[in-house]
Design a protein around this motif. Structure first.
Motif, mmCIF file in Angstrom:
data_model
loop_
_atom_site.group_PDB
_atom_site.id
_atom_site.type_symbol
_atom_site.label_atom_id
_atom_site.label_comp_id
_atom_site.label_asym_id
_atom_site.label_seq_id
_atom_site.Cartn_x
_atom_site.Cartn_y
_atom_site.Cartn_z
ATOM 1 N N CYS A 92 -4.058 -11.147 3.934
ATOM 2 C CA CYS A 92 -2.727 -10.537 3.914
ATOM 3 C C CYS A 92 -2.795 -9.138 3.299
ATOM 4 O O CYS A 92 -3.571 -8.888 2.379
ATOM 5 N N HIS A 93 -1.985 -8.261 3.807
ATOM 6 C CA HIS A 93 -1.923 -6.900 3.282
ATOM 7 C C HIS A 93 -1.144 -6.871 1.965
ATOM 8 O O HIS A 93 -0.144 -7.566 1.827
ATOM 9 N N PHE A 94 -1.641 -6.127 1.008
ATOM 10 C CA PHE A 94 -0.966 -6.005 -0.288
ATOM 11 C C PHE A 94 0.011 -4.832 -0.237
ATOM 12 O O PHE A 94 -0.387 -3.669 -0.181
ATOM 13 N N GLU A 95 1.296 -5.147 -0.246
ATOM 14 C CA GLU A 95 2.317 -4.117 -0.246
ATOM 15 C C GLU A 95 2.497 -3.555 -1.660
ATOM 16 O O GLU A 95 2.054 -4.155 -2.638
ATOM 17 N N ASP A 96 3.172 -2.418 -1.733
ATOM 18 C CA ASP A 96 3.392 -1.791 -3.036
ATOM 19 C C ASP A 96 4.110 -2.733 -3.994
ATOM 20 O O ASP A 96 3.773 -2.803 -5.179
ATOM 21 N N GLU A 97 5.137 -3.467 -3.476
ATOM 22 C CA GLU A 97 5.892 -4.337 -4.370
ATOM 23 C C GLU A 97 5.054 -5.487 -4.903
ATOM 24 O O GLU A 97 5.265 -5.951 -6.023
ATOM 25 N N GLN A 98 4.048 -5.955 -4.099
ATOM 26 C CA GLN A 98 3.175 -7.025 -4.579
ATOM 27 C C GLN A 98 2.291 -6.520 -5.720
ATOM 28 O O GLN A 98 2.108 -7.207 -6.717
ATOM 29 N N ILE A 99 1.763 -5.327 -5.552
ATOM 30 C CA ILE A 99 0.935 -4.763 -6.608
ATOM 31 C C ILE A 99 1.769 -4.518 -7.862
ATOM 32 O O ILE A 99 1.329 -4.800 -8.989
ATOM 33 N N GLU A 100 2.974 -4.023 -7.677
ATOM 34 C CA GLU A 100 3.853 -3.811 -8.841
ATOM 35 C C GLU A 100 4.169 -5.122 -9.526
ATOM 36 O O GLU A 100 4.255 -5.187 -10.761
ATOM 37 N N ALA A 101 4.348 -6.212 -8.761
ATOM 38 C CA ALA A 101 4.626 -7.511 -9.351
ATOM 39 C C ALA A 101 3.443 -7.984 -10.192
ATOM 40 O O ALA A 101 3.619 -8.542 -11.292
ATOM 41 N N LEU A 102 2.232 -7.777 -9.687
ATOM 42 C CA LEU A 102 1.042 -8.148 -10.458
ATOM 43 C C LEU A 102 0.954 -7.340 -11.758
ATOM 44 O O LEU A 102 0.621 -7.879 -12.820
#
Length: 892
Positions: A466-476
């Motif tokens: 799955c592609h890591f979107e900006d919001e996913q990285i920010e959530a991490l």
């Protein structure tokens, strides 16, 4: 036999002082005889090992071989009657043919000193062999021995054989260097000795396994010799090779078990259900206080019981003795055996030995305890602490019905399925937990519970590519902000995810930073398995930056840690070999890289789900087989990679396989086939259609290579210049180097000579510090022609000395890779310059060269000047040295 019976039976007295008859077919052991000889030159030799280690046979051989002129050897087989010191002293006197002490002498200490005085008065060297020393015991006996050892004259030497540690004062001899000790490890048969005995009866792999099983215990090996020579029964042979044969059991029950103290015997019997154990667990299971025994006591039991390496306080049974005890335990009611497993499981669970707790709970049939232990520990916790192979074994021991009745086990099972490559099934379980409301039954308490579910779901995301979107990285990043310094496990896992996310996005600096942070967390926890994976991540990222030398160091560290701590996990070692093989390949260690990946990729294909590993592993394996075996072998590797992509529905792997296929077809000269494959790919100008920057960059390079070789060099140059600009700005060193190398050929084909020279210099500046030679060799004849053309046009003098040397290596290596190519010198040097070089190698002067070739000295100087310029040197000796390095001259 009583003291009186010995006194009244001269035959028994003679037996005790007679050297036992040696075995007719005994194996000679000259090294150990020399050890005894050197020990006698000191003063005391002690052989300590259980029955069956050949102590008596070795003593008898030494007694026969070692006497020298002036020596007087004596033998005494110690027995229970020697517990009476008077009998012991009489036996020593009889061993040397001396008169016994007077019967009226009741002062044992005085008698011992008088006996020693009689021996000291003689000019001879007395060597006393005391066999079966453990047979006598008691306070009086050891008091007598203490007197003997305290007053032992210099001309009296002792050789003692005992099943256990002799309770005699030896420190004085040890401090003076007069004591030689041979223990079970010294007396065990070596592999060479076992091969002499069993080599014709066992295959090499069987011999290795049997040596590991027996530990070289001589009696076990000797017992196997006649059996292996006579039995045709496959079951008999299998039992011999796994240590369960009745002959071994009889030896253990008759010779070893009776000599083990009763408390230890009971404890070791119940501990036969365990691979290894601490003493307090042995006490817990047996109900006896064996943990009160001292370390010295335990040393007496080697190799019956031996310490476990790197686990202080833990022990293991000798495999054959464990099998014997286990067979005895099976005679007990099955309820007792199940109860022992259950008790062990509870003990391990209480002390967080999770793998052992689940294993014994499963063996006890207590799947509720197994499930609760896994649930309480958490799948991620077990995965990180013990490794995937351990988690997989634990899940396999639990019935499927129990797994699907437990939400926590279902979640962990999803992780196992993901690693196996069953990604759709893993995703279905995760989605079902979330949609059905069972996730609430997991008892997820923020933040740890949320992290547990999030970690496993995140792993499935990675396997699904799955592609890591900006919001996913920010959530991490936000989750990391909620964790404290003590949350090392969770922080390590999140840093790991961020490393993967940033790698996929092409931000290699942040990827490397997060990998280092994750590694630091796992090192703080001393967790080997996740450390190995983070070292692998670091190595892969480092390769992308174009630094194979540094990547190789990281991969070797991962390999060493895997071999030391996870040696049974073949999948993990195979994964560690992927970046190692890639780095080795780039440095032209092609055969070693091919061997690693050929052996390892089948394990990866069976037990790993991460697409990046397949892309990297199959890519290097295909290139290596292309160079070693040709295009057909390489295409076979590509076909297998495509099968994996289809089986696991990995669309990015399918695209990577197509790109690789174009590369190899182009390099093989199958340009029409390559063009057909590339026509099915997304347009390079539509960057949003490409899953990651790596596929776009790889496709740009293969397309440019194909354009350059189909008469479209200007189009190739435009594509490469765009890639080089992007790669340089983001530290994508591997793409920057690959594009620069291909652009050498493109510029040369377009007639842009100065640009071709600059591209060659730029490529070498990046490749030379890392010794990355293979990327040039893979381009084959087209690049070879371009490099030689650049050298002929501009001369080696155009380059710095280091660059000139690397250019020469490229030319020389390209010649060696393809022996059908003309000799390098025929293109790089003129025929006259080659002649000059041969004369220089023979130390000929200019005058001698001129005379032999019929030239003037001025003409010779002219040709030498041109030769020096092409080689980039300034004098004769350097010209010869460089020429030999690049295969323009033979090596003396």
């Amino acid at each position: 036999m009583t003291v009186a019976s010995v006194v009244n039976h001269p035959a028994e007295a003679r037996r005790r002082t007679t050297v036992p008859r040696r075995f007719a077919d005994a194996i000679e052991r000259p090294f150990l005889i020399d050890c005894i000889r050197n020990g006698i030159a000191g003063q005391v030799v002690v052989l300590q090992a259980p029955s069956g280690f050949g102590k008596t046979e070795l003593l008898a051989a030494a007694y026969e071989i070692l006497p020298e002129p002036g020596d007087r050897f004596g033998w005494l087989t110690v027995s229970a009657v020697d517990a009476n010191p008077a009998m012991f002293l009489d036996g020593i006197a009889a061993a040397f043919g001396l008169q016994p002490r007077p019967a009226i002498d009741r002062d044992i200490e005085a008698s011992a000193q008088r006996l020693l005085a009689r021996l000291a008065e003689s000019g001879e060297r007395f060597v006393l062999f005391l066999d079966e020393f453990q047979s006598a015991a008691g306070e009086a006996f050891f008091a007598c021995c203490s007197v003997l050892f305290r007053h032992l004259p210099d001309n009296v030497r002792l050789v003692i054989a005992s099943n256990s540690r002799p309770d005699i004062p030896l420190s004085r001899f040890r401090l003076r260097g007069f004591l030689t000790e041979l223990l079970s490890g010294d007396l065990a048969f070596t592999r060479t000795e076992m091969r002499r005995l069993l080599g014709k009866r066992m295959a090499a792999n069987e011999l290795d396994a049997f040596a590991e099983l027996t530990g070289g215990w001589p009696a076990l090996v000797q017992l196997a010799v006649p059996l292996l020579g006579t039995t045709d029964d496959a079951r008999d042979r299998a039992e011999l090779l796994d240590g369960t044969h009745r002959t071994f059991r009889d030896f253990m029950s008759e010779e070893i078990v009776p000599r083990i103290p009763r408390d230890m015997r009971e404890a070791l019997t119940v501990c036969s259900i365990l691979a290894d154990f601490p003493l307090d667990l042995a006490s817990h299971l047996a109900g006896v206080a064996v943990e009160q025994r001292s370390v010295r006591d335990l040393e007496d039991f080697a190799p019956i019981i031996v310490p476990v390496d790197q686990r202080p306080g833990w022990f293991r049974l000798h495999p054959v003795l464990r099998a014997a005890f286990s067979s005895q335990l099976q005679l007990h009611p099955s309820e007792r055996v199940l109860a022992l497993h259950s008790s062990a499981a509870t003990w391990f669970a209480a002390r967080d030995h999770l793998e052992k707790a689940v294993t014994h709970a499963s063996l006890a049939g207590d799947f509720a305890l197994a499930a609760e232990t896994i649930r309480r520990a958490g799948g991620v916790n077990i995965f990180l602490r013990a490794g995937h192979s351990v988690l997989e074994r634990l899940i396999e021991n639990i019935p499927a019905g129990d797994i699907y009745r437990s939400p926590s086990l279902k979640l962990i099972y999803a992780l196992v399925l993901g690693k196996r490559g069953r990604i759709r099934s893993a995703r279905e379980i995760v989605d079902d937990l979330r949609d059905s409301g069972e996730i609430d039954e997991l008892g997820l308490v923020p933040p740890d519970g949320e992290l547990e579910f999030g970690h496993i779901e995140g792993m499935i995301d990675i396997y699904e590519d799955c592609h890591f979107e900006d919001e996913q990285i920010e959530a991490l990043e936000r989750l990391l902000g909620r964790l404290g310094p003590k949350d090392t496990w969770d922080r390590g896992w999140l840093y790991n995810h961020l490393c993967i996310a940033y790698t996929r996005r092409g931000d290699l600096d942040r990827a490397r930073t997060n990998a280092l942070r994750s590694l630091a967390c796992y090192r703080e926890e001393r967790a080997a398995y996740p450390q190995i994976f983070m070292l692998i991540h670091l190595s892969l990222v480092t390769l992308l930056t174009g630094r194979p030398s540094a990547a190789l160091m990281l991969a070797r560290e991962a390999e060493e840690l895997a071999q030391r701590t996870q040696w049974s996990d073949r999948n993990l070692l195979a994964i560690a070999h992927i970046p190692m093989a890639e780095a080795l390949y780039q440095q032209s260690e092609v055969r070693e890289a091919e061997r690693m990946l050929r052996e390892g990729m089948p394990f990866v294909a069976r037990g790993e789900g991460w697409v990046d590993l397949f892309v990297r592993g199959y890519g290097i394996l295909a290139r290596a087989q292309m160079g070693l075996m040709g295009i057909e072998a390489a295409l076979g590797v590509i076909d297998r990679a495509e099968e994996v992509a289809i089986e696991r529905d990995l669309s990015r792997l399918r695209l990577a396989v197509r790109i690789l296929r174009v590369e190899l077809l182009t390099r093989a000269g199958l340009l029409e086939a390559a063009a057909q494959v590339i026509s099915d790919m997304p347009a390079l100008d539509e960057t949003v259609l490409w899953p990651t920057w790596r596929e776009w960059g790889d496709a740009s390079i293969v397309q440019a290579r194909l354009l350059a070789r189909t008469g479209q060099p200007d189009a190739a140059i435009g594509r490469l210049e765009m890639l080089v600009e992007r790669a340089a700005g983001r530290d994508h060193g591997s793409h920057q180097l690959a594009a620069s190398v291909v652009s050498i050929e493109a510029y040369w084909a377009a007639g842009r000579m100065e640009d071709a020279l600059a591209a060659l210099q730029r490529s070498i500046a990046m490749a030379q510090p890392q010794d990355s030679l293979q990327i040039f060799l893979d381009e084959g004849q087209p690049l070879s022609q371009a490099v030689r053309g650049i050298v002929r046009r501009f001369g080696l003098s155009t380059f710095s000395p280091k660059t000139a040397e690397f250019v020469s290596r490229i030319a020389g290596a390209l010649h060696q890779v393809n022996p059908n190519q003309p000799r390098v010198g025929t293109d790089l040097l003129t025929a006259r310059e080659s002649e000059m070089l041969e004369f220089l190698a023979r130390d000929a002067t200019n005058k001698e060269i001129a005379r032999d070739l019929g030239l003037t000295e001025a003409t010779v100087k002219f040709h030498l000047k041109n030769l020096y310029a092409k080689l980039g040197v300034g004098r004769r000796s350097l010209a010869v040295s460089v020429a030999r390095k690049v295969s323009l001259l033979g090596v003396d």
